[in-house]
Design an enzyme around this catalytic site. Structure first.
Site, PDB file in Angstrom:
ATOM      1  N   ASP A   1       2.761  -4.748   4.374  1.00 23.91           N
ATOM      2  CA  ASP A   1       1.392  -4.235   4.538  1.00 23.91           C
ATOM      3  C   ASP A   1       0.334  -5.330   4.573  1.00 23.91           C
ATOM      4  O   ASP A   1       0.565  -6.464   4.181  1.00 23.91           O
ATOM      5  CB  ASP A   1       1.067  -3.218   3.432  1.00 23.91           C
ATOM      6  CG  ASP A   1       1.286  -3.772   2.026  1.00 23.91           C
ATOM      7  OD1 ASP A   1       2.153  -4.656   1.855  1.00 23.91           O
ATOM      8  OD2 ASP A   1       0.594  -3.341   1.095  1.00 23.91           O
TER       9      ASP A   1
ATOM     10  N   GLU B   1       2.864  -2.904  -0.750  1.00 22.17           N
ATOM     11  CA  GLU B   1       2.924  -3.822  -1.895  1.00 22.17           C
ATOM     12  C   GLU B   1       1.547  -3.962  -2.522  1.00 22.17           C
ATOM     13  O   GLU B   1       1.417  -4.127  -3.720  1.00 22.17           O
ATOM     14  CB  GLU B   1       3.456  -5.194  -1.444  1.00 22.17           C
ATOM     15  CG  GLU B   1       3.696  -6.170  -2.591  1.00 22.17           C
ATOM     16  CD  GLU B   1       2.431  -6.853  -3.080  1.00 22.17           C
ATOM     17  OE1 GLU B   1       2.300  -7.038  -4.308  1.00 22.17           O
ATOM     18  OE2 GLU B   1       1.569  -7.201  -2.272  1.00 22.17           O
TER      19      GLU B   1
HETATM   20 NI    NI Z   1       1.323 -10.682  -1.011  1.00 23.06          NI
END
Ligand code: NI
Length: 397
Positions: free
Chosen positions: A74, A132
């Site tokens: 991401d 994440e």
């Molecule tokens: Ni990172």
């Protein structure tokens, strides 16, 4: 077939141009799955709670352990300012944390392992993890959602690897730790309730701004006076708001902030001290405190044995003097969702290049990498996975 440096750069730039925010990595996931299919693999797209996750298994030619390589996919809500020809095409969204590099390296390793199947023992799961940076609203970040979806099972992963771009480390180098890598993160939210009054008559009320100001100062006594100076701890206030008018003392003040630690015992002591200081300061002034804390990512702690097994291969590929101990970061990352369940080894990849002006930290709108990191990472970590697969003891060994 293994990917050339040109192919790695092309893929990284494609991903960099088309960044997607946490939980929205649909195009990225489709691209990853298509590339894995082109390698002859059968990727699984979507897991419970992580619809944009992708996993593929590369079966080795001989019996052996199940290892995993994890890449996060991401991007961040940042407007890119690099001016690069491959800069983001999505306004306000940028791969400012290098997850485009992580994804490219993950794909490059998959391609190299497919080619080296004959000498791979057991199997390697390549995990492409979304969100994440956090999944707003869901409360479940990407790694935890993938674990809940069974990514560590069937077959059970016995050791998991990952890396992160590190601009402070020159390109050509790899950093490692035999212990903590990233901090554990706790968020806190506080409302100080006082009693509203005229700004000219403070004695008639309870001033929550005055109380909040004392809390801001006192919290720095947690790392300074509560926690052992040899232990890492950061307490920060990220927002403070109160009041409307210059001549009114408001009824309440609100604050949010974080606590970062590298050790669970330190974390518990820091959070206890946070609550005690806030309660005590509020009570001393007759104000009331409403404090909530929420645990985010846990600290990432490397398994020293697993790291040790990879070091020989890394040193052989990049040079012994270019594989160095890297100090733990007070930033956080959700890899601990994997590495607190199975042994984990997390490395720092040098991407900086001072002469070329590649010096900006992660999450900066000017963050970039020296793309020479790509073939180096693929080569070094493919070899590490092959070597660890051959020598890693059975589960429980
Ligand atoms: Ni990172």
């Amino acid at each position: 077939m293994s990917w050339s440096e040109g192919r790695l750069v092309e893929v990284r730039r494609r991903l960099h141009r088309h960044p997607e925010l946490s939980t929205q990595e649909r195009e990225t996931a489709a691209f990853i799955a298509a590339e894995l299919r082109a390698m002859g693999l059968e990727p699984r797209e979507g897991l419970d709670g992580a619809p944009t996750g992708v996993v593929a298994v590369i079966e080795g030619g001989q019996e052996g352990p199940t290892l995993a390589w994890r890449a996060d996919t991401d991007a961040l809500p940042i407007e890119e300012e690099t001016g690069a020809q491959y800069a983001s095409c999505n306004p306000g969204v940028m791969h400012a944390c290098g997850h485009d590099v992580h994804t490219t390296v993950g794909l490059g390793i998959a391609a190299a392992l497919v080619e080296a199947r004959g000498s791979l023992r057991g199997r390697v799961k390549v995990i492409f993890q979304p969100a994440e940076e956090g999944a707003p609203g869901s409360g479940l970040a990407g790694a935890e959602a993938m674990v809940a979806g069974g990514v560590l099972e069937g077959p059970a992963v016995e050791g998991i690897f990952a890396l992160h771009c590190m601009p402070s480390l020159p390109v050509g180098r790899i950093g490692y730790s035999l212990g903590p890598v990233w901090a554990g993160s706790d968020a806190w939210r506080l409302t100080v309730r006082g009693r509203q009054t005229h700004g000219a008559y403070p004695q008639e009320g309870i001033d929550p701004i005055y109380v909040a100001a004392q809390i801001v100062v006192a919290l720095q006594g947690i790392p300074g006076r509560v926690i052992d100076a040899r232990e890492a701890c950061v307490v920060s206030v990220g927002r403070i708001e109160a009041g409307e008018a210059f001549n009114v003392i408001p009824a309440e003040a609100r604050m949010i902030g974080l606590v970062r630690t590298l050790d669970e015992g330190v974390r518990v002591r820091a959070l206890e001290a946070l609550g005690r200081l806030i309660e005590g300061i509020c009570a001393a002034h007759g104000a009331q405190a409403e404090l909530t804390t929420s645990q985010g990512a846990r600290a990432v702690i490397n398994d020293p044995a697993l790291v040790g097994r990879a070091l020989g291969a890394l040193r052989a590929e990049v040079g012994a003097d270019r594989v160095e101990v890297s100090p733990p970061q007070m930033g956080a990352e959700d890899f601990a969702s994997f590495s607190r369940r199975v042994p984990g080894a997390y490395f720092m990849l040098g991407v900086g290049n001072r002469e070329r002006g590649i010096v900006h930290p992660i999450h900066s709108p000017r963050f970039d990498v020296d793309e020479a990191c790509l073939p180096l990472a693929v080569r070094a970590f493919t070899r590490a996975l092959l070597e660890v697969s051959g020598g890693w003891p059975a589960v429980g060994g």
